[in-house]
Design a protein around this motif. Structure first.
Motif, short mmCIF file in Angstrom:
data_model
loop_
_atom_site.label_atom_id
_atom_site.label_comp_id
_atom_site.label_asym_id
_atom_site.label_seq_id
_atom_site.Cartn_x
_atom_site.Cartn_y
_atom_site.Cartn_z
N LEU A 19 -30.19 -0.31 28.18
CA LEU A 19 -29.35 0.75 28.85
C LEU A 19 -28.70 0.53 29.34
O LEU A 19 -27.47 1.11 29.71
CB LEU A 19 -30.43 1.62 29.42
N LEU A 20 -28.98 -0.59 30.52
CA LEU A 20 -27.89 -1.21 31.49
C LEU A 20 -27.05 -1.91 30.88
O LEU A 20 -26.10 -2.34 31.61
CB LEU A 20 -28.10 -1.39 32.74
N ARG A 32 -35.00 -4.73 44.82
CA ARG A 32 -35.24 -5.97 46.21
C ARG A 32 -34.30 -5.14 46.85
O ARG A 32 -34.35 -4.78 48.22
CB ARG A 32 -35.52 -6.73 46.19
N SER A 33 -33.20 -4.73 46.78
CA SER A 33 -31.97 -5.18 48.00
C SER A 33 -32.19 -3.19 48.32
O SER A 33 -31.60 -3.03 49.12
CB SER A 33 -30.35 -5.27 46.98
N GLY A 34 -32.53 -2.35 47.17
CA GLY A 34 -32.67 -0.80 47.45
C GLY A 34 -31.71 -0.09 46.84
O GLY A 34 -31.41 0.79 47.15
N ARG A 35 -30.33 -1.10 46.10
CA ARG A 35 -29.50 -0.84 45.74
C ARG A 35 -30.10 1.09 44.29
O ARG A 35 -28.93 1.55 43.85
CB ARG A 35 -28.18 -1.24 44.91
N LEU A 36 -30.83 0.05 43.92
CA LEU A 36 -31.83 1.14 42.95
C LEU A 36 -32.52 1.77 42.93
O LEU A 36 -33.34 0.49 43.35
CB LEU A 36 -31.56 0.26 41.66
N ARG A 44 -46.25 -2.64 39.75
CA ARG A 44 -45.10 -2.00 39.38
C ARG A 44 -43.75 -0.95 39.22
O ARG A 44 -44.43 -0.68 40.73
CB ARG A 44 -46.09 -1.01 37.98
N TYR A 45 -43.04 -1.42 38.72
CA TYR A 45 -41.49 -0.37 39.86
C TYR A 45 -41.05 0.86 38.62
O TYR A 45 -41.50 0.76 37.95
CB TYR A 45 -40.57 -1.32 39.57
N LEU A 46 -41.29 1.62 39.63
CA LEU A 46 -41.35 3.12 38.27
C LEU A 46 -39.66 3.30 38.81
O LEU A 46 -39.83 3.73 40.05
CB LEU A 46 -41.98 3.92 38.39
N ILE A 47 -38.57 3.69 38.51
CA ILE A 47 -37.58 4.05 38.59
C ILE A 47 -36.86 6.11 37.76
O ILE A 47 -37.23 5.62 36.81
CB ILE A 47 -36.08 2.87 38.15
N PRO A 48 -37.35 6.54 39.05
CA PRO A 48 -37.35 8.08 38.68
C PRO A 48 -35.78 8.02 38.33
O PRO A 48 -34.65 7.56 38.70
CB PRO A 48 -36.79 8.92 40.10
N ARG A 49 -35.72 9.47 36.65
CA ARG A 49 -33.84 9.62 36.08
C ARG A 49 -33.29 9.98 37.20
O ARG A 49 -32.08 8.92 37.04
CB ARG A 49 -34.47 10.52 35.52
N GLU A 50 -33.51 10.67 38.04
CA GLU A 50 -32.54 10.90 39.69
C GLU A 50 -32.04 9.74 40.18
O GLU A 50 -30.64 9.74 39.82
CB GLU A 50 -33.25 11.51 40.21
N ALA A 51 -32.83 8.58 40.69
CA ALA A 51 -32.49 7.15 40.57
C ALA A 51 -31.64 6.97 40.17
O ALA A 51 -30.27 5.48 40.53
CB ALA A 51 -33.72 6.41 41.39
N GLN A 53 -29.43 7.93 37.55
CA GLN A 53 -28.54 8.49 37.66
C GLN A 53 -27.35 8.90 38.86
O GLN A 53 -26.07 8.18 39.05
CB GLN A 53 -28.82 10.26 37.25
N GLN A 54 -28.50 9.10 40.19
CA GLN A 54 -27.65 8.08 41.32
C GLN A 54 -26.91 6.63 41.15
O GLN A 54 -25.22 7.07 41.30
CB GLN A 54 -28.48 8.70 42.60
N PHE A 55 -27.23 6.57 40.88
CA PHE A 55 -26.82 4.17 40.82
C PHE A 55 -25.84 4.71 40.01
O PHE A 55 -25.02 3.60 40.09
CB PHE A 55 -28.54 3.73 40.61
N LEU A 56 -25.67 4.94 38.16
CA LEU A 56 -24.74 4.77 38.01
C LEU A 56 -23.72 6.10 38.45
O LEU A 56 -22.33 5.49 37.95
CB LEU A 56 -24.86 5.87 36.84
N ALA A 57 -23.52 6.92 39.30
CA ALA A 57 -22.50 7.82 39.33
C ALA A 57 -21.95 6.65 41.30
O ALA A 57 -20.99 6.87 40.96
CB ALA A 57 -23.55 8.87 39.78
#
Length: 62
Positions: A19-20, A32-36, A44-51, A53-57
């Motif tokens: 996707l990215l 790890r850096s917290g940017r995402l 496991r890491y799970l990335i919320p849809r809102e996170a 969207q915020q990263f991309l914005a």
């Protein structure tokens, strides 16, 4: 179906790779850096849809 959308609430890092268009290592570094933002469940890491969207914005403002 009972009106539920097909849109995912969370993504795994592996699902974000195509996707990215980023490598596994880059996505892991962002986590790890917290940017995402992510939620850690066990190992496991799970990335919320809102996170995502915020990263991309945020990354489009550079």
């Amino acid at each position: 179906m009972t009106g539920l959308t097909q849109e995912k609430l969370v993504y795994t890092p592996k699902e974000l790779e195509p996707l990215l268009q980023l490598s596994k290592n880059t996505i892991n570094a962002l986590l790890r850096s917290g940017r995402l933002r992510s939620i850690r469940v066990g190992r496991r890491y799970l990335i919320p849809r809102e996170a995502l969207q915020q990263f991309l914005a945020g990354s489009s403002k550079s």
